[in-house]
Scaffold this motif. Structure first.
Motif, PDB file in Angstrom:
ATOM      1  N   VAL A   1       1.717  17.228 -16.165  1.00 42.65           N
ATOM      2  CA  VAL A   1       1.973  17.832 -17.479  1.00 42.65           C
ATOM      3  C   VAL A   1       1.142  17.107 -18.525  1.00 42.65           C
ATOM      4  CG1 VAL A   1       3.707  18.342 -19.226  1.00 42.65           C
ATOM      5  CG2 VAL A   1       4.294  18.486 -16.797  1.00 42.65           C
ATOM      6  N   TYR A   2       0.458  17.858 -19.345  1.00 45.57           N
ATOM      7  CA  TYR A   2      -0.408  17.274 -20.379  1.00 45.57           C
ATOM      8  C   TYR A   2       0.385  16.310 -21.264  1.00 45.57           C
ATOM      9  CZ  TYR A   2      -3.374  16.886 -24.502  1.00 45.57           C
ATOM     10  OH  TYR A   2      -4.124  16.400 -25.538  1.00 45.57           O
ATOM     11  N   GLY A   3      -0.194  15.129 -21.464  1.00 43.79           N
ATOM     12  CA  GLY A   3       0.413  14.143 -22.338  1.00 43.79           C
ATOM     13  C   GLY A   3       1.483  13.284 -21.697  1.00 43.79           C
ATOM     14  N   GLN A   4       1.857  13.597 -20.434  1.00 49.48           N
ATOM     15  CA  GLN A   4       2.917  12.860 -19.751  1.00 49.48           C
ATOM     16  C   GLN A   4       2.319  11.879 -18.733  1.00 49.48           C
ATOM     17  OE1 GLN A   4       6.250  13.172 -20.524  1.00 49.48           O
ATOM     18  NE2 GLN A   4       5.410  14.410 -22.187  1.00 49.48           N
ATOM     19  N   PRO A   5       3.052  10.811 -18.385  1.00 46.97           N
ATOM     20  CA  PRO A   5       2.572   9.888 -17.344  1.00 46.97           C
ATOM     21  C   PRO A   5       2.676  10.520 -15.960  1.00 46.97           C
ATOM     22  CG  PRO A   5       4.762   9.251 -18.065  1.00 46.97           C
ATOM     23  CD  PRO A   5       4.324  10.367 -18.977  1.00 46.97           C
ATOM     24  N   LEU A   6       1.982   9.939 -15.000  1.00 49.16           N
ATOM     25  CA  LEU A   6       1.990  10.452 -13.627  1.00 49.16           C
ATOM     26  C   LEU A   6       1.941   9.281 -12.648  1.00 49.16           C
ATOM     27  CD1 LEU A   6       1.808  12.899 -11.677  1.00 49.16           C
ATOM     28  CD2 LEU A   6      -0.680  12.681 -11.833  1.00 49.16           C
ATOM     29  N   THR A   7       2.781   9.345 -11.612  1.00 51.73           N
ATOM     30  CA  THR A   7       2.822   8.313 -10.573  1.00 51.73           C
ATOM     31  C   THR A   7       2.303   8.885  -9.256  1.00 51.73           C
ATOM     32  OG1 THR A   7       4.714   7.206 -11.613  1.00 51.73           O
ATOM     33  CG2 THR A   7       4.281   6.702  -9.303  1.00 51.73           C
ATOM     34  N   LEU A   8       1.304   8.239  -8.690  1.00 49.01           N
ATOM     35  CA  LEU A   8       0.748   8.621  -7.389  1.00 49.01           C
ATOM     36  C   LEU A   8       1.166   7.568  -6.366  1.00 49.01           C
ATOM     37  CD1 LEU A   8      -2.873   9.571  -8.531  1.00 49.01           C
ATOM     38  CD2 LEU A   8      -0.880  11.060  -8.332  1.00 49.01           C
ATOM     39  N   THR A   9       1.861   7.994  -5.310  1.00 43.73           N
ATOM     40  CA  THR A   9       2.401   7.065  -4.320  1.00 43.73           C
ATOM     41  C   THR A   9       1.829   7.361  -2.941  1.00 43.73           C
ATOM     42  OG1 THR A   9       4.476   6.872  -5.566  1.00 43.73           O
ATOM     43  CG2 THR A   9       4.506   6.143  -3.275  1.00 43.73           C
ATOM     44  N   MET A  10       1.279   6.335  -2.310  1.00 42.47           N
ATOM     45  CA  MET A  10       0.749   6.441  -0.953  1.00 42.47           C
ATOM     46  C   MET A  10       1.554   5.553  -0.010  1.00 42.47           C
ATOM     47  SD  MET A  10      -1.908   8.377  -0.205  1.00 42.47           S
ATOM     48  CE  MET A  10      -3.262   9.266  -0.991  1.00 42.47           C
ATOM     49  N   GLU A  11       1.931   6.095   1.145  1.00 47.17           N
ATOM     50  CA  GLU A  11       2.556   5.320   2.218  1.00 47.17           C
ATOM     51  C   GLU A  11       1.475   5.072   3.266  1.00 47.17           C
ATOM     52  OE1 GLU A  11       6.328   3.974   4.218  1.00 47.17           O
ATOM     53  OE2 GLU A  11       6.083   4.906   2.260  1.00 47.17           O
ATOM     54  N   PHE A  12       1.328   3.821   3.691  1.00 45.97           N
ATOM     55  CA  PHE A  12       0.326   3.549   4.717  1.00 45.97           C
ATOM     56  C   PHE A  12       0.863   2.514   5.709  1.00 45.97           C
ATOM     57  CE2 PHE A  12      -0.433   0.256   1.605  1.00 45.97           C
ATOM     58  CZ  PHE A  12      -0.861  -0.849   2.322  1.00 45.97           C
ATOM     59  N   CYS A  13       0.359   2.591   6.939  1.00 42.86           N
ATOM     60  CA  CYS A  13       0.780   1.692   8.016  1.00 42.86           C
ATOM     61  C   CYS A  13      -0.460   1.150   8.714  1.00 42.86           C
ATOM     62  CB  CYS A  13       1.657   2.421   9.028  1.00 42.86           C
ATOM     63  SG  CYS A  13       3.111   3.254   8.335  1.00 42.86           S
ATOM     64  N   ALA A  14      -0.350  -0.078   9.207  1.00 37.94           N
ATOM     65  CA  ALA A  14      -1.480  -0.674   9.909  1.00 37.94           C
ATOM     66  C   ALA A  14      -0.992  -1.814  10.795  1.00 37.94           C
ATOM     67  CB  ALA A  14      -2.513  -1.203   8.912  1.00 37.94           C
ATOM     68  N   ASN A  15      -1.405  -1.798  12.052  1.00 44.10           N
ATOM     69  CA  ASN A  15      -1.135  -2.874  12.994  1.00 44.10           C
ATOM     70  C   ASN A  15      -2.284  -2.917  13.990  1.00 44.10           C
ATOM     71  OD1 ASN A  15       0.142  -4.965  14.333  1.00 44.10           O
ATOM     72  ND2 ASN A  15       1.356  -3.600  15.639  1.00 44.10           N
ATOM     73  N   PRO A  16      -3.215  -3.890  13.892  1.00 46.27           N
ATOM     74  CA  PRO A  16      -3.119  -5.128  13.133  1.00 46.27           C
ATOM     75  C   PRO A  16      -3.065  -4.900  11.629  1.00 46.27           C
ATOM     76  CG  PRO A  16      -5.335  -4.815  14.024  1.00 46.27           C
ATOM     77  CD  PRO A  16      -4.481  -3.785  14.660  1.00 46.27           C
ATOM     78  N   PRO A  17      -2.538  -5.900  10.885  1.00 48.65           N
ATOM     79  CA  PRO A  17      -2.296  -5.735   9.456  1.00 48.65           C
ATOM     80  C   PRO A  17      -3.571  -5.413   8.673  1.00 48.65           C
ATOM     81  CG  PRO A  17      -1.173  -7.683  10.287  1.00 48.65           C
ATOM     82  CD  PRO A  17      -2.078  -7.209  11.384  1.00 48.65           C
ATOM     83  N   TYR A  18      -3.384  -4.727   7.550  1.00 54.26           N
ATOM     84  CA  TYR A  18      -4.508  -4.381   6.676  1.00 54.26           C
ATOM     85  C   TYR A  18      -5.090  -5.650   6.052  1.00 54.26           C
ATOM     86  CZ  TYR A  18      -1.434  -5.114   2.624  1.00 54.26           C
ATOM     87  OH  TYR A  18      -0.605  -5.677   1.687  1.00 54.26           O
ATOM     88  N   ASN A  19      -6.393  -5.632   5.776  1.00 55.65           N
ATOM     89  CA  ASN A  19      -7.031  -6.744   5.091  1.00 55.65           C
ATOM     90  C   ASN A  19      -7.660  -6.353   3.763  1.00 55.65           C
ATOM     91  OD1 ASN A  19      -9.313  -5.364   6.043  1.00 55.65           O
ATOM     92  ND2 ASN A  19      -9.561  -6.748   7.800  1.00 55.65           N
ATOM     93  N   LYS A  20      -7.641  -5.045   3.451  1.00 61.74           N
ATOM     94  CA  LYS A  20      -8.164  -4.613   2.147  1.00 61.74           C
ATOM     95  C   LYS A  20      -7.636  -3.234   1.813  1.00 61.74           C
ATOM     96  CE  LYS A  20     -12.451  -4.554  -0.552  1.00 61.74           C
ATOM     97  NZ  LYS A  20     -12.024  -5.703  -1.377  1.00 61.74           N
TER      98      LYS A  20
END
Length: 244
Positions: free
Chosen positions: A115-134
């Motif tokens: 919506v114009y003029g309103q804040p916005l939250t973008l959420t990403m779920e991610f998984c990694a094994n071996p663990p992420y490094n960046k």
């Protein structure tokens, strides 16, 4: 075969014989209760320790395994007698399922209307094994690592989710205008590879918002700006003619 949930047992405190089974992301695994026993497979919910029934069979097959399916599985007797059931839990076959492979991002591609003029939250779920490094976000040709921020964008720090080896990343847009429309990319890297997720941000106006008034205001502003420029040009020409 029913597995009742009461009374609540702290499964983590019960002794058991168990083993680890490792499966690649997207692979398949089959678990079988010990020969000569009667029971069915359950999954121990992370955090609560409650048992989630996985069917009535003594064999459990998981195909196209995801990171979210990692965790502890138990072959439990269906006895309704409390004492027997406690004994069954103590002696149950416990299997710790470990999922490994390249990183995985959810959602991989999603369109959001802000919506114009309103804040916005973008959420990403991610998984990694071996663990992420960046990990990092790409927003309007700018790169944001977790913890970065400016007047229009905040990239929050990475938080852990309830699933093993899974995490959550959040990008916060303080105010959506026409400048914020477009693509936002999230990239995660681990020793096993790289994964990317995308948000496509569109924009709409709140109910009652008069776009025509905004356009009219813009046109009026442009008109007065043009008049102002013409007046300046005439004054300069007048001064020039007097000097000559």
């Amino acid at each position: 075969m029913e597995v009742t949930q009461e009374p609540d047992f702290d499964i983590g405190e019960l002794s058991s014989t168990g083993r680890q089974v490792e499966v690649a992301l997207g692979g398949a695994v089959q678990l079988a209760c010990p020969p000569g026993t009667s029971g069915c497979w359950t999954r121990v919910e992370s955090g609560t320790g409650r048992l989630e029934p996985m069917g009535a069979s003594q064999e459990l097959r998981l195909d196209k395994v995801l990171y979210q399916e990692a965790g502890e599985y138990r072959c439990v007797s269906p006895s309704r007698d409390l004492t027997r059931r406690l004994d069954s839990l103590r002696n149950a076959l416990s299997v710790q399922l470990i999922v490994t492979g390249r990183p995985m991002v959810t959602p991989s591609n999603k369109t959001i209307t802000a919506v114009y003029g309103q804040p916005l939250t973008l959420t990403m779920e991610f998984c990694a094994n071996p663990p992420y490094n960046k990990v990092f976000w790409i927003a309007k040709n700018k790169v944001y690592a977790p913890g970065d921020a400016d007047k229009t964008v905040i990239a929050y720090g990475i938080t852990n989710s309830s699933d093993p080896n899974c995490h959550q990343a959040v990008l916060f847009l303080t105010k959506v205008t026409t400048l914020e429309i477009g693509e936002y990319n999230f990239i995660v890297r681990s020793p096993s590879g790289l994964a990317e997720g995308n948000f496509h941000v569109n924009m709409t106006y709140a109910s009652g918002y008069n776009v025509q008034d905004v356009k009219s205001a813009c046109v009026t502003h442009s008109h007065f700006a043009a008049v102002y420029v013409n007046v300046i040009i005439l004054l300069l020409m007048n001064c020039y003619s007097r000097l000559n």
